[in-house]
Motif scaffolding. Structure first.
Motif, PDB file in Angstrom:
ATOM      1  N   VAL A   1      42.670  52.083  41.415  1.00 34.12           N
ATOM      2  CA  VAL A   1      42.738  50.650  41.703  1.00 34.12           C
ATOM      3  C   VAL A   1      41.342  50.103  41.934  1.00 34.12           C
ATOM      4  CG1 VAL A   1      43.699  48.852  43.191  1.00 34.12           C
ATOM      5  CG2 VAL A   1      45.012  50.934  42.762  1.00 34.12           C
ATOM      6  N   ILE A   2      41.095  48.922  41.390  1.00 29.16           N
ATOM      7  CA  ILE A   2      39.840  48.184  41.542  1.00 29.16           C
ATOM      8  C   ILE A   2      40.190  46.841  42.188  1.00 29.16           C
ATOM      9  CG2 ILE A   2      38.019  46.985  40.240  1.00 29.16           C
ATOM     10  CD1 ILE A   2      38.422  49.299  38.108  1.00 29.16           C
ATOM     11  N   TYR A   3      39.430  46.460  43.213  1.00 33.50           N
ATOM     12  CA  TYR A   3      39.698  45.225  43.947  1.00 33.50           C
ATOM     13  C   TYR A   3      38.531  44.252  43.713  1.00 33.50           C
ATOM     14  CZ  TYR A   3      42.725  48.571  46.380  1.00 33.50           C
ATOM     15  OH  TYR A   3      43.644  49.553  46.682  1.00 33.50           O
ATOM     16  N   ILE A   4      38.834  43.064  43.223  1.00 34.63           N
ATOM     17  CA  ILE A   4      37.817  42.055  42.920  1.00 34.63           C
ATOM     18  C   ILE A   4      38.041  40.821  43.796  1.00 34.63           C
ATOM     19  CG2 ILE A   4      36.867  40.521  41.138  1.00 34.63           C
ATOM     20  CD1 ILE A   4      36.237  43.440  40.603  1.00 34.63           C
ATOM     21  N   GLY A   5      36.950  40.304  44.388  1.00 31.57           N
ATOM     22  CA  GLY A   5      37.028  39.048  45.126  1.00 31.57           C
ATOM     23  C   GLY A   5      37.721  39.138  46.469  1.00 31.57           C
ATOM     24  N   TYR A   6      37.666  40.298  47.112  1.00 33.55           N
ATOM     25  CA  TYR A   6      38.320  40.463  48.412  1.00 33.55           C
ATOM     26  C   TYR A   6      37.444  39.891  49.535  1.00 33.55           C
ATOM     27  CZ  TYR A   6      42.572  42.900  47.072  1.00 33.55           C
ATOM     28  OH  TYR A   6      43.814  43.192  46.578  1.00 33.55           O
ATOM     29  N   HIS A   7      38.032  39.738  50.713  1.00 35.13           N
ATOM     30  CA  HIS A   7      37.381  38.960  51.776  1.00 35.13           C
ATOM     31  C   HIS A   7      37.667  39.524  53.147  1.00 35.13           C
ATOM     32  CE1 HIS A   7      41.421  37.486  52.544  1.00 35.13           C
ATOM     33  NE2 HIS A   7      41.535  37.353  51.230  1.00 35.13           N
TER      34      HIS A   7
ATOM     35  N   TYR B   1      44.088  51.446  34.613  1.00 32.56           N
ATOM     36  CA  TYR B   1      43.482  51.099  35.898  1.00 32.56           C
ATOM     37  C   TYR B   1      43.986  49.723  36.331  1.00 32.56           C
ATOM     38  CZ  TYR B   1      40.467  55.090  35.197  1.00 32.56           C
ATOM     39  OH  TYR B   1      40.007  56.375  35.010  1.00 32.56           O
ATOM     40  N   PHE B   2      44.424  49.648  37.573  1.00 34.23           N
ATOM     41  CA  PHE B   2      44.997  48.434  38.137  1.00 34.23           C
ATOM     42  C   PHE B   2      43.886  47.630  38.801  1.00 34.23           C
ATOM     43  CE2 PHE B   2      47.338  45.892  41.211  1.00 34.23           C
ATOM     44  CZ  PHE B   2      48.547  45.618  40.588  1.00 34.23           C
ATOM     45  N   ILE B   3      43.746  46.369  38.435  1.00 36.85           N
ATOM     46  CA  ILE B   3      42.717  45.500  39.009  1.00 36.85           C
ATOM     47  C   ILE B   3      43.400  44.376  39.772  1.00 36.85           C
ATOM     48  CG2 ILE B   3      40.752  43.995  38.536  1.00 36.85           C
ATOM     49  CD1 ILE B   3      40.260  45.613  35.980  1.00 36.85           C
ATOM     50  N   SER B   4      43.256  44.390  41.098  1.00 37.55           N
ATOM     51  CA  SER B   4      43.833  43.365  41.962  1.00 37.55           C
ATOM     52  C   SER B   4      42.740  42.345  42.283  1.00 37.55           C
ATOM     53  CB  SER B   4      44.365  44.003  43.246  1.00 37.55           C
ATOM     54  OG  SER B   4      44.831  43.015  44.147  1.00 37.55           O
TER      55      SER B   4
ATOM     56  N   LEU C   1      42.590  51.508  30.048  1.00 36.04           N
ATOM     57  CA  LEU C   1      43.273  50.226  29.860  1.00 36.04           C
ATOM     58  C   LEU C   1      43.248  49.457  31.162  1.00 36.04           C
ATOM     59  CD1 LEU C   1      45.153  48.225  28.314  1.00 36.04           C
ATOM     60  CD2 LEU C   1      47.077  49.585  29.201  1.00 36.04           C
ATOM     61  N   PRO C   2      42.611  48.284  31.207  1.00 36.93           N
ATOM     62  CA  PRO C   2      42.618  47.478  32.432  1.00 36.93           C
ATOM     63  C   PRO C   2      43.877  46.611  32.507  1.00 36.93           C
ATOM     64  CG  PRO C   2      41.077  46.544  30.833  1.00 36.93           C
ATOM     65  CD  PRO C   2      41.720  47.725  30.181  1.00 36.93           C
ATOM     66  N   VAL C   3      44.555  46.697  33.643  1.00 36.61           N
ATOM     67  CA  VAL C   3      45.735  45.871  33.903  1.00 36.61           C
ATOM     68  C   VAL C   3      45.427  45.020  35.127  1.00 36.61           C
ATOM     69  CG1 VAL C   3      48.194  45.852  34.435  1.00 36.61           C
ATOM     70  CG2 VAL C   3      47.257  47.645  32.955  1.00 36.61           C
ATOM     71  N   VAL C   4      45.344  43.719  34.939  1.00 33.28           N
ATOM     72  CA  VAL C   4      44.904  42.807  36.000  1.00 33.28           C
ATOM     73  C   VAL C   4      46.102  42.143  36.662  1.00 33.28           C
ATOM     74  CG1 VAL C   4      43.575  40.718  36.516  1.00 33.28           C
ATOM     75  CG2 VAL C   4      42.722  42.366  34.824  1.00 33.28           C
ATOM     76  N   ARG C   5      46.106  42.166  37.990  1.00 33.44           N
ATOM     77  CA  ARG C   5      47.083  41.415  38.778  1.00 33.44           C
ATOM     78  C   ARG C   5      46.358  40.237  39.408  1.00 33.44           C
ATOM     79  NH1 ARG C   5      51.103  38.700  40.074  1.00 33.44           N
ATOM     80  NH2 ARG C   5      52.493  40.365  39.354  1.00 33.44           N
ATOM     81  N   ASP C   6      46.671  39.013  38.956  1.00 30.14           N
ATOM     82  CA  ASP C   6      46.144  37.807  39.589  1.00 30.14           C
ATOM     83  C   ASP C   6      46.806  37.712  40.954  1.00 30.14           C
ATOM     84  OD1 ASP C   6      45.630  35.113  40.391  1.00 30.14           O
ATOM     85  OD2 ASP C   6      45.335  34.542  38.292  1.00 30.14           O
ATOM     86  N   GLY C   7      46.004  37.765  42.025  1.00 31.97           N
ATOM     87  CA  GLY C   7      46.568  37.901  43.356  1.00 31.97           C
ATOM     88  C   GLY C   7      46.288  36.754  44.297  1.00 31.97           C
TER      89      GLY C   7
END
Length: 267
Positions: A100-106, A5-8, A54-60
């Protein structure tokens, strides 16, 4: 085969983050914002791991070196720095990911949903539209995921982007960690936010992925730029049309082409 799972992750939609200084390296409040960005990302990672993924995090955000890897659960992979790829905040995503999981979006530029509302580069875009509708970074990134056949599962951030994302993608699960008015934010407790993110991601993973939306065959990108110099520069790019003294247009056939155009126009 283990599901990935991709975490942006971005920072402006993180709990308590209110001022631009808190988003910039070395400025007041930045370290605390990074810590909470890490904790909210970790909450999503825990849910993925608990589901056997498996979490795969993209620091964005910014220089893409904000998240503290040691404070993420063991087993999490982290992408830091920029990949010089049109995917930008989604670079690293491919069709093998399960969601895809999106964290801290605005909230996007052109809206009043956040004191930090912007799309891509906040000093370079007054607003962006795709096919006539106001577009956020989530709009662009979820289109990119859909173009690869990957479903968007969850988003956390300010109340405005949660509402907008739910309208764009029915079936998307969201957690609003704050609501905003003027230059202020009204935040839930950080630990409450972490718990809500972990529990909601877990429920969404258990429920199964929503269908991947169909990507339009033609994608019309309109950008309102802040200066006549920016408009003049944008018009040097092949395919860019002048809509008005402040607005340029580019018509793309693919999401990748759309994102490349946006990157080139904003420099």
């Amino acid at each position: 085969m283990e599901k990935r799972y991709f975490i942006s992750a971005d920072i402006e939609g993180i709990t308590d983050v209110t001022f631009w200084s808190e988003t910039e390296t070395g400025q007041a409040g930045y370290d605390a914002a990074c810590e909470q960005m890490t904790r909210e990302t970790a909450a999503a990672c825990r849910a993925v791991l608990a589901a056997g993924g498996l979490p795969v995090v993209r620091d964005g955000h910014g220089g893409a070196c904000n998240i503290r890897h040691m404070d993420l659960p063991e087993g999490t992979e982290l992408m830091r720095g920029w990949a010089c790829h049109p995917g930008s905040m989604m670079a690293g995503l491919d069709s093998t990911f399960s969601g895809v999981i999106y964290i801290g979006y605005h909230a996007p530029a052109g809206s009043d949903g956040s004191p930090l509302a912007h799309t891509s580069e906040y000093e370079q875009i007054r607003w962006a539209k795709v096919n006539g509708k106001l577009a956020s970074e989530f709009t662009m990134n979820s289109l990119y995921a859909a173009s690869l056949g990957v479903p968007s599962l969850f988003l956390s951030g300010d109340e405005a982007i949660c509402r907008m994302a739910e309208e764009e993608l029915p079936g998307l699960a969201t957690v609003a960690v704050k609501r905003c008015k003027g230059n202020s934010t009204w935040n839930i407790h950080p630990k409450t936010a972490e718990k809500a993110i972990e529990e909601t991601v877990a429920r969404q993973l258990a429920a199964g992925a929503p269908p991947v939306p169909k990507v339009p065959e033609t994608l019309v990108l309109d950008l309102c730029l802040p200066t006549h110099q920016a408009v003049r520069s944008a018009r040097q790019l092949p395919g860019v049309e002048l809509v008005s003294s402040e607005v340029v247009r580019y018509t793309a056939k693919t999401v990748k082409e759309l994102k490349i155009a946006c990157e080139l126009i904003t420099g």
